[in-house]
Design a protein around this motif. Structure first.
Motif, PDB file in Angstrom:
ATOM      1  N   TYR A 225      31.446  68.799  47.384  1.00 42.37           N
ATOM      2  CA  TYR A 225      30.002  68.210  47.771  1.00 42.37           C
ATOM      3  C   TYR A 225      28.884  68.862  47.018  1.00 42.37           C
ATOM      4  O   TYR A 225      28.117  69.594  47.232  1.00 42.37           O
ATOM      5  N   PHE A 226      29.227  68.709  45.611  1.00 46.55           N
ATOM      6  CA  PHE A 226      28.264  69.315  44.873  1.00 46.55           C
ATOM      7  C   PHE A 226      26.968  68.499  44.370  1.00 46.55           C
ATOM      8  O   PHE A 226      26.749  67.451  44.963  1.00 46.55           O
ATOM      9  N   PHE A 227      25.964  68.890  43.717  1.00 46.87           N
ATOM     10  CA  PHE A 227      24.789  68.375  43.479  1.00 46.87           C
ATOM     11  C   PHE A 227      24.941  66.801  43.466  1.00 46.87           C
ATOM     12  O   PHE A 227      25.815  66.503  42.338  1.00 46.87           O
ATOM     13  N   ASN A 228      24.312  65.928  44.052  1.00 46.44           N
ATOM     14  CA  ASN A 228      24.731  64.580  43.816  1.00 46.44           C
ATOM     15  C   ASN A 228      23.366  63.511  44.314  1.00 46.44           C
ATOM     16  O   ASN A 228      22.429  64.363  45.107  1.00 46.44           O
ATOM     17  N   TYR A 229      23.137  62.441  44.061  1.00 49.40           N
ATOM     18  CA  TYR A 229      22.275  61.575  44.760  1.00 49.40           C
ATOM     19  C   TYR A 229      22.937  60.161  44.674  1.00 49.40           C
ATOM     20  O   TYR A 229      23.918  59.748  43.774  1.00 49.40           O
ATOM     21  N   HIS A 230      22.558  59.583  45.830  1.00 51.11           N
ATOM     22  CA  HIS A 230      23.343  58.340  46.347  1.00 51.11           C
ATOM     23  C   HIS A 230      22.294  57.403  46.307  1.00 51.11           C
ATOM     24  O   HIS A 230      21.396  57.323  47.059  1.00 51.11           O
TER      25      HIS A 230
END
Length: 180
Positions: free
Chosen positions: A65-70
């Motif tokens: 669950y690394f840095f992300n944007y959905h």
């Protein structure tokens, strides 16, 4: 982030989403990775002092669950590091970036990518934006091979070598592969 000159509008967006903050005691930039339910599952710190660069995961972080944007589109942009992701968004902030999906792997490992694809099954285009160095090129090949085995009807676009060029020319992507 000042070193990369990322626009304050991009930084503010992630701060307001609680995906980015400054640690109180060390003043490190902290990038937070969330799952699809909005639960923080990982955090990565990057030092802001150029004289003493620091990088590291916060204890208890789950690398899946690394840095992300959905953003909800069918397209996912994949990067090695959070700062690369923010730099790319900054370069393309005028092109409706918020509708797309973005993921920093924390290196070139597959777990975060495979988890993201399993949680967000509407993704059909993957744009690999890995570094054009030895580990980035090797990671790129491994990711493409894995996705070719696992996917049906997914486009994979490779921007490894083109990332440097994008700093000097307008945004453009050419599709290199189609898996059927």
């Amino acid at each position: 982030m000042q070193e990369r000159r990322i626009d304050s509008e991009v930084i503010s967006f992630f701060v307001h989403n609680r995906s980015l903050y400054e640690s109180a005691n060390t003043h490190n930039a902290v990038f937070v990775g969330y799952d699809s339910t909005g639960k923080a599952r990982a955090a990565f710190q990057k030092g802001t002092l150029t004289e003493k660069p620091f990088r590291g995961d916060v204890d208890g972080s789950d690398k899946e669950y690394f840095f992300n944007y959905h953003g909800g589109s069918e397209r996912l942009y994949v990067f090695e590091a959070p700062i690369d992701m923010l730099s790319f968004i900054d370069l393309h902030k005028e092109k409706g970036w918020q509708k797309h999906n973005y993921l920093a792997l924390g290196c070139t490992a597959l777990p975060a990518l495979l988890r993201f694809l399993s949680e967000y099954q509407g993704i059909h285009q993957i744009v690999l934006c890995l570094d054009n160095d030895k580990s980035g090129i090797k990671g790129d090949a491994i990711i493409q091979e894995t996705l070719q085995r696992l996917s049906q009807g997914m486009y994979v676009e490779d921007l490894c070598e083109e990332m440097r060029e994008q700093l000097r020319r307008p945004y453009e992507i050419s599709i290199l592969f189609r898996f059927v």
